[in-house]
Design a protein around this motif. Structure first.
Motif, PDB file in Angstrom:
ATOM      1  N   UNK A   1       4.977   8.159  -3.658  1.00 59.62           N
ATOM      2  CA  UNK A   1       4.651   6.372  -4.092  1.00 59.62           C
ATOM      3  C   UNK A   1       5.461   6.322  -5.600  1.00 59.62           C
ATOM      4  N   UNK A   2       5.345   5.016  -5.421  1.00 56.28           N
ATOM      5  CA  UNK A   2       5.519   4.572  -7.273  1.00 56.28           C
ATOM      6  C   UNK A   2       4.088   4.813  -7.702  1.00 56.28           C
ATOM      7  N   UNK A   3       5.290   5.069  -8.997  1.00 53.44           N
ATOM      8  CA  UNK A   3       3.433   5.105 -10.651  1.00 53.44           C
ATOM      9  C   UNK A   3       2.978   3.786 -10.669  1.00 53.44           C
ATOM     10  N   UNK A   4       3.463   2.709 -10.161  1.00 52.57           N
ATOM     11  CA  UNK A   4       2.150   1.607 -10.324  1.00 52.57           C
ATOM     12  C   UNK A   4       1.382   1.614  -8.915  1.00 52.57           C
TER      13      UNK A   4
ATOM     14  N   UNK B   1       0.579  -1.019   0.028  1.00 52.70           N
ATOM     15  CA  UNK B   1       0.078   0.088  -0.226  1.00 52.70           C
ATOM     16  C   UNK B   1       0.743   1.543   0.189  1.00 52.70           C
ATOM     17  N   UNK B   2       0.986   2.455  -1.020  1.00 51.29           N
ATOM     18  CA  UNK B   2       0.996   3.825  -0.306  1.00 51.29           C
ATOM     19  C   UNK B   2       0.942   3.757   0.674  1.00 51.29           C
ATOM     20  N   UNK B   3       1.933   5.201   1.497  1.00 48.25           N
ATOM     21  CA  UNK B   3       2.489   5.993   2.620  1.00 48.25           C
ATOM     22  C   UNK B   3       0.791   6.446   2.402  1.00 48.25           C
ATOM     23  N   UNK B   4       0.863   7.291   3.927  1.00 46.11           N
ATOM     24  CA  UNK B   4      -0.082   8.001   3.624  1.00 46.11           C
ATOM     25  C   UNK B   4      -0.572   9.405   3.131  1.00 46.11           C
TER      26      UNK B   4
ATOM     27  N   UNK C   1      -3.625  17.059  -8.526  1.00 43.95           N
ATOM     28  CA  UNK C   1      -3.624  16.252  -7.571  1.00 43.95           C
ATOM     29  C   UNK C   1      -2.779  15.199  -7.425  1.00 43.95           C
ATOM     30  N   UNK C   2      -2.146  14.652  -8.810  1.00 44.17           N
ATOM     31  CA  UNK C   2      -1.466  13.140  -8.862  1.00 44.17           C
ATOM     32  C   UNK C   2      -0.054  13.626  -8.197  1.00 44.17           C
ATOM     33  N   UNK C   3       0.249  14.740  -8.806  1.00 43.70           N
ATOM     34  CA  UNK C   3       1.743  15.117  -9.664  1.00 43.70           C
ATOM     35  C   UNK C   3       2.393  14.955  -7.764  1.00 43.70           C
TER      36      UNK C   3
END
Length: 307
Positions: free
Chosen positions: A181-184, A65-68, A173-175
């Motif tokens: 977090x990784x692109x995947x 899971x990505x970090x918070x 927002x994604x940047x």
């Protein structure tokens, strides 16, 4: 964080090129599958195919899971880009042709560059602004040259405009999420969130899939695996290595590619005006990716000797 080394920039260019080509093909496949799938059902089916593919790759690679800190950007882009954008674009392409849709969505990079400069403090480099102006002129030329009779349904144009606005907001927002977090990870969980947001269209998808011909179903699967799972991941990978403004500018070639693909798939030969617009799109992207020449340092002793 944007890395300035040449290797990162080259990697970003290659990744962005993959995303651009696949996204261009999506306009054609959406038109093909849109005859048998409603906008919401097509979006949900595409996202289901993408999510299954991405989760499988994520598990194989052992990424968790990505970090918070990454979740706000993932949630916003998941709902808006993977959800609202896809439904709006699918709906818009039921009312306008692929070339016109690509032209209208083509204003997205302008909004990305403006928001990137204001929100992400990326600034407004002169070459980026100049390249955007040239490429935007090219998208207008391509769009109008491929519009049947010069007119387009107002609803379709409005829906494609909504898609462009949502795309720009989602990129901004994604940047920040890609900094932690990784692109995947960002793409996988964004796709899963988009799938959840589109679940109200589940029964439409089941009903329409049962009646749809195999070609349309395969088009839906293609849209999920390639223009979504693969292209959105390579886009995120490139976005993590360059500015949002430069990433948005690379997509100006999409309308030109859409015309070429429509020519091959639908036997629609582009006219001279369309070709001219495509050249403008490519020229603008070349300007945004170019770097100013740096004058070679002058050796004081050599200059004194020459004097």
């Amino acid at each position: 964080m944007v890395r300035d080394d040449g290797s990162a920039d080259r990697q970003a260019i290659v990744a962005a090129a993959v995303a651009v080509v696949l996204w261009a093909s999506a306009f054609v496949f959406i038109r093909a599958a849109g005859h048998d799938f409603s906008p919401g059902a097509l979006a949900l089916g595409r996202l289901l195919a993408a999510s299954v593919t991405l989760v499988a790759v994520l598990v194989i690679r052992g990424e968790g899971l990505p970090v918070r800190a990454a979740w706000p950007g993932i949630i916003v882009s998941g709902v808006l880009w993977f959800g609202v954008y896809m439904v709006a674009l699918n709906w818009g392409e039921r009312n306008v042709d692929a070339g016109t849709a690509a032209m209208v969505v083509g204003i997205g990079p302008v909004l990305i560059a403006v928001l990137g400069g204001l929100v992400l403090r990326e600034g407004f480099p002169a070459r980026l602004m100049a390249g955007m102006a040239v490429s935007f002129a090219g998208t207008i030329v391509v769009g109008f040259s491929t519009t049947d009779g010069g007119g387009a349904a107002v609803l379709g144009v409005v829906l494609c405009l909504i898609a462009a606005i949502v795309w720009a907001a989602s990129t901004i927002a994604q940047k920040p999420a890609l900094a932690s977090a990784s692109a995947l990870q960002v793409t996988t969980f964004g796709s899963v969130i988009g799938t959840i947001a589109c679940l109200p269209f589940f029964w439409q998808l089941i009903t329409e899939a049962a009646a749809a011909p195999l070609s349309s179903t395969l088009s839906l699967v293609y849209l999920g695996v390639f223009p979504t799972a693969l292209a959105f991941t390579t886009w995120a990978y490139a976005l993590a290595r360059t500015t949002a403004g430069k990433m948005g500018a690379t997509t100006y070639v999409v309308p030109a590619l859409v015309v070429v693909m429509s020519w091959i798939a639908l036997d629609e030969v582009p006219g001279p005006l369309t070709i001219f617009g495509g050249v403008l799109c490519l020229a603008g992207v070349a300007i945004t990716r170019s770097r100013p020449r740096v004058a070679a340092p002058v050796d004081p002793e050599a200059a004194e000797t020459a004097a």
